[in-house]
Motif scaffolding. Structure first.
Motif, PDB file in Angstrom:
ATOM      1  N   ASN A  11      -9.082  -3.127  -9.667  1.00 33.18           N
ATOM      2  CA  ASN A  11      -8.526  -3.482  -8.355  1.00 33.18           C
ATOM      3  C   ASN A  11      -8.745  -4.949  -8.022  1.00 33.18           C
ATOM      4  OD1 ASN A  11      -7.744  -0.797  -7.456  1.00 33.18           O
ATOM      5  ND2 ASN A  11      -9.942  -0.354  -7.315  1.00 33.18           N
ATOM      6  N   HIS A  26      -3.359  -2.659  -1.529  1.00 33.83           N
ATOM      7  CA  HIS A  26      -4.566  -2.527  -0.725  1.00 33.83           C
ATOM      8  C   HIS A  26      -4.909  -1.062  -0.489  1.00 33.83           C
ATOM      9  CE1 HIS A  26      -7.674  -4.131   1.649  1.00 33.83           C
ATOM     10  NE2 HIS A  26      -7.244  -3.679   2.798  1.00 33.83           N
ATOM     11  N   THR A  27      -5.088  -0.339  -1.581  1.00 28.71           N
ATOM     12  CA  THR A  27      -5.460   1.067  -1.485  1.00 28.71           C
ATOM     13  C   THR A  27      -6.148   1.466  -2.785  1.00 28.71           C
ATOM     14  OG1 THR A  27      -4.622   3.276  -0.923  1.00 28.71           O
ATOM     15  CG2 THR A  27      -3.267   1.974  -2.412  1.00 28.71           C
ATOM     16  N   ASP A  28      -6.965   2.522  -2.720  1.00 26.12           N
ATOM     17  CA  ASP A  28      -7.590   3.017  -3.949  1.00 26.12           C
ATOM     18  C   ASP A  28      -6.657   4.040  -4.581  1.00 26.12           C
ATOM     19  OD1 ASP A  28      -9.894   1.497  -3.544  1.00 26.12           O
ATOM     20  OD2 ASP A  28     -10.737   3.003  -2.208  1.00 26.12           O
ATOM     21  N   LEU A  57     -10.304  -5.542 -17.152  1.00 22.45           N
ATOM     22  CA  LEU A  57      -9.417  -4.409 -17.437  1.00 22.45           C
ATOM     23  C   LEU A  57      -9.277  -4.215 -18.941  1.00 22.45           C
ATOM     24  CD1 LEU A  57      -7.464  -2.270 -16.207  1.00 22.45           C
ATOM     25  CD2 LEU A  57      -5.639  -3.941 -16.433  1.00 22.45           C
ATOM     26  N   ARG A  90     -12.205  -0.624   5.711  1.00 20.88           N
ATOM     27  CA  ARG A  90     -10.842  -0.147   5.447  1.00 20.88           C
ATOM     28  C   ARG A  90     -10.716   1.365   5.695  1.00 20.88           C
ATOM     29  NH1 ARG A  90      -8.642   1.015   0.125  1.00 20.88           N
ATOM     30  NH2 ARG A  90     -10.219  -0.307  -0.843  1.00 20.88           N
ATOM     31  N   LYS A 126       0.784  -1.229   0.000  1.00 18.41           N
ATOM     32  CA  LYS A 126       0.000   0.000   0.000  1.00 18.41           C
ATOM     33  C   LYS A 126       0.824   1.292   0.000  1.00 18.41           C
ATOM     34  CE  LYS A 126      -3.133   1.696   3.601  1.00 18.41           C
ATOM     35  NZ  LYS A 126      -4.061   1.225   4.649  1.00 18.41           N
ATOM     36  N   VAL A 169      -8.382   1.534 -14.073  1.00 22.46           N
ATOM     37  CA  VAL A 169      -7.790   0.783 -12.962  1.00 22.46           C
ATOM     38  C   VAL A 169      -8.722  -0.366 -12.631  1.00 22.46           C
ATOM     39  CG1 VAL A 169      -7.103   0.839 -10.529  1.00 22.46           C
ATOM     40  CG2 VAL A 169      -6.662   2.817 -11.983  1.00 22.46           C
ATOM     41  N   GLU A 215      -5.816   7.259  -7.112  1.00 20.75           N
ATOM     42  CA  GLU A 215      -6.463   8.391  -7.785  1.00 20.75           C
ATOM     43  C   GLU A 215      -5.764   8.625  -9.109  1.00 20.75           C
ATOM     44  OE1 GLU A 215      -7.459  11.942  -5.699  1.00 20.75           O
ATOM     45  OE2 GLU A 215      -7.590  10.861  -3.798  1.00 20.75           O
ATOM     46  N   HIS A 247      -8.538  -6.489  -4.506  1.00 24.22           N
ATOM     47  CA  HIS A 247      -8.264  -6.297  -3.085  1.00 24.22           C
ATOM     48  C   HIS A 247      -8.496  -7.622  -2.375  1.00 24.22           C
ATOM     49  CE1 HIS A 247      -7.517  -2.138  -3.599  1.00 24.22           C
ATOM     50  NE2 HIS A 247      -8.760  -1.718  -3.629  1.00 24.22           N
TER      51      HIS A 247
END
Lengths: 212, 212
Positions: free
Chosen positions: A192, A179-181, B202, B19, A156, A190, A183, A194
């Protein structure tokens, strides 16, 4: 085949159709009715018809679907008639697991390099002859190679600055395992994965079973 | 906190709330309004209110949410106030990546053993002192240890027979990374992570960008 405002849920189901149709082709099946496909995939046949109607149909009443045609058309929608070159940021266990996954290559997703900051890993070629390069030289690499997708397989904390560097170096697609969004600008896609969240969904359903 | 027929989509969003609330707690935030939470998470505040209303609310108009309370309640819903013991079937790169993921342990998911058929791996302890055992002795292990979740990190061909053995040995939760759908009894929960399908989503979105 045209798309008319396709929902995320429908798009999410396309890869599963593609997988089942591929298996049918391997079994030598030429045509399949929506009711047989529905039984196999455990979704209703009206769902199948509705989903595929978003892309202009394909089925003829009474004749079912022509497996190879449908497979190819869905492959086209999924962008699988084009090869994609990938880099993997993070050559730890997860990065190596992804680099080792021959299935991706069979679909035209070719991993051309991995990047890491660990001097013990840099310069080695552990997996399928893919070089592990110094992440400090990421921009240099991207200037000289055409890369379609960057895979983020790092913790992360590093993910956000690395994603920024990737976007500045004109990467337009990120497969994010951190483990992060992230920007990113609107024209960057993108996807993800997770893993912790998937595990929590499993434990939610276990708790639900206990409450029953 | 009660649930009133909660949809899959809402459940899917709970880990993300969890989270973000965890991050707010780390930052020392005690209360947050739904509009601030909404800005942070990039979902509408009416979505947040609706989602949380499924579980009986928590927010007081004008006061916002009490971060720690909401965090704990969502953790409870997600079954995270209970420890889970896990085994991982498949000690290849993916299995090792999962075993190496300290994040899971922090949430109470403890991997107690890995299983493989490869004699070169059996008997070694590569990762965090977790033993790699012979998959032939799976049933014996399950008779003598309480295991809540089995993780399937093996190729598609082995997954179906191993899943059958797990179910017969009374495993009631499977986290499935194998690229196939498992058929299990109704009281067994399965959460799939199909990596190829995520990559195809994706590439669908990349193709969509090209068509624009």
């Amino acid at each position: 085949m045209e798309q008319k405002g396709v929902s995320k849920a429908v798009i999410g189901r396309l890869p599963r159709y593609y997988r089942y149709l591929g298996e049918l082709m391997e079994e030598g099946v030429e045509r399949i009715s929506s009711s047989d496909l529905s039984q196999k995939m455990k979704v209703t046949s009206s769902q199948i018809r509705q989903d595929l109607n978003h892309f202009g149909g394909f089925g003829q009443t009474g004749y079912g679907y022509h497996v190879a045609t449908l497979y190819n058309e869905i492959g086209h929608l999924l962008g699988l008639d084009k090869n994609h070159s990938l880099i993997v940021i993070g050559a730890g266990n997860l990065g190596q697991a992804l680099a080792n996954y021959a299935n991706f290559e069979r679909r035209g997703f070719n991993i051309c390099a991995m990047f890491d900051a660990d001097p013990k890993l840099i310069g080695t070629r552990t997996i399928r002859d893919i070089p592990i390069l110094d992440v400090a030289r990421l921009e240099e690499y991207l200037e000289n190679h055409e890369v379609d997708i960057a895979v983020l397989a790092i913790p992360k904390t590093g993910a956000i600055p690395v994603a920024k560097r990737l976007v500045e170096a004109h990467i337009r697609a990120i497969w994010n395992f951190s483990h992060t969004d992230l920007e990113v600008p609107e024209d960057v896609v993108v996807e993800n994965v997770h893993l912790s969240e998937s595990l929590m969904k499993l434990s939610y359903r276990m708790a639900e079973q206990r409450r029953k």
